[in-house]
Design a protein around this motif. Structure first.
Motif, short mmCIF file in Angstrom:
data_model
loop_
_atom_site.label_atom_id
_atom_site.label_comp_id
_atom_site.label_asym_id
_atom_site.label_seq_id
_atom_site.Cartn_x
_atom_site.Cartn_y
_atom_site.Cartn_z
N UNK A 92 38.68 18.98 39.22
CA UNK A 92 39.18 18.75 40.17
C UNK A 92 40.14 19.94 40.90
N UNK A 93 39.60 20.91 41.45
CA UNK A 93 40.16 22.04 41.64
C UNK A 93 41.38 21.78 42.71
N UNK A 94 42.45 22.72 42.46
CA UNK A 94 43.39 22.94 43.58
C UNK A 94 43.19 23.97 44.46
N UNK A 95 43.09 23.61 45.44
CA UNK A 95 42.56 24.48 46.71
C UNK A 95 43.32 25.56 46.83
N UNK A 96 44.62 25.71 46.83
CA UNK A 96 45.40 26.78 47.04
C UNK A 96 45.34 27.93 46.23
N UNK A 97 44.80 27.77 45.16
CA UNK A 97 44.84 28.56 43.89
C UNK A 97 43.90 30.08 44.04
N UNK A 98 43.12 29.75 44.64
CA UNK A 98 41.92 30.83 44.88
C UNK A 98 42.42 31.82 46.01
N UNK A 99 43.08 31.29 47.00
CA UNK A 99 43.97 32.26 48.14
C UNK A 99 45.14 32.89 47.43
N UNK A 100 45.76 32.26 46.72
CA UNK A 100 47.13 32.60 46.02
C UNK A 100 46.74 33.73 45.17
N UNK A 101 45.60 33.46 44.29
CA UNK A 101 45.35 34.52 43.37
C UNK A 101 44.97 35.72 44.07
N UNK A 102 44.17 35.78 45.23
CA UNK A 102 43.68 36.94 45.85
C UNK A 102 44.82 37.61 46.28
#
Length: 184
Positions: free
Chosen positions: A55-65
């Motif tokens: 169940x992935x947390x949605x904001x992590x990909x954008x913040x990691x970028x």
């Protein structure tokens, strides 16, 4: 005798540790290290929630970028300070000392001009950006201001590196590190 050699090659941890040199550690290194560890934490959180919890947390990909952008540009400050950006040194070996110094001075001035122009362009872009991040309710201009900070730091250190090269009479392009300086 060969057993001792084999043992030292197999067990290098038996050798004494060398002293850690922190003399070239600056405040921007700490900032970059903190951003890097924030990136590592966010990427680990993303990995853990996606693959362990399914169940992935949605904001992590954008913040990691965005954190990766910060690590890249803030890390470039360190590379500029240490004068470790990549460069082609091959042709300088075949040039005369005067031509080599003139070209390396042009390279230093080109670096300063590029970093200063990129700073100006990023400032204009950051001031015009009114969008918000897709998942987090923060302005996207924050990312551009981090890039501006990176280019400002690179510009400052490029000027300092150029002054150092001018004072010592050579740069790492014309006389790579480890080369013996001869006085004529």
């Amino acid at each position: 005798m060969s057993d001792e050699i084999a043992k030292t090659q197999l067990f290098p941890e038996d050798e004494p540790d060398s002293a850690v040199d922190l003399s070239d550690f600056r405040p921007e290194d700490i900032v970059n290290l903190l951003v890097f560890w924030a990136l590592a934490g966010v990427v680990f959180l993303q990995f853990f929630t996606r693959y362990a919890l399914n169940n992935s947390i949605g904001w992590t990909e954008e913040i990691a970028r965005y954190l990766l952008i910060g690590v890249g540009f803030l890390g470039s400050i360190i590379a500029t300070r240490k004068n470790t950006h990549i460069a082609v040194q091959f042709f300088y070996r075949y040039l005369s000392v005067n031509v080599g110094r003139a070209l390396s001075t042009l390279v230093d001035l080109g670096n300063i001009a590029f970093y200063a122009a990129a700073t100006w362009i990023c400032i204009k872009l950051a001031m015009r950006t009114r969008q918000y991040m897709a998942v987090v309710d923060l302005p996207k201009s924050i990312v551009y201001w981090v890039v501006v900070a990176g280019f400002v730091g690179m510009t400052i250190y490029a000027v300092l590196v150029a002054l150092k090269h001018w004072r010592q009479g050579y740069s790492d392009l014309t006389q790579p590190t480890g080369a013996i300086k001869t006085t004529d």
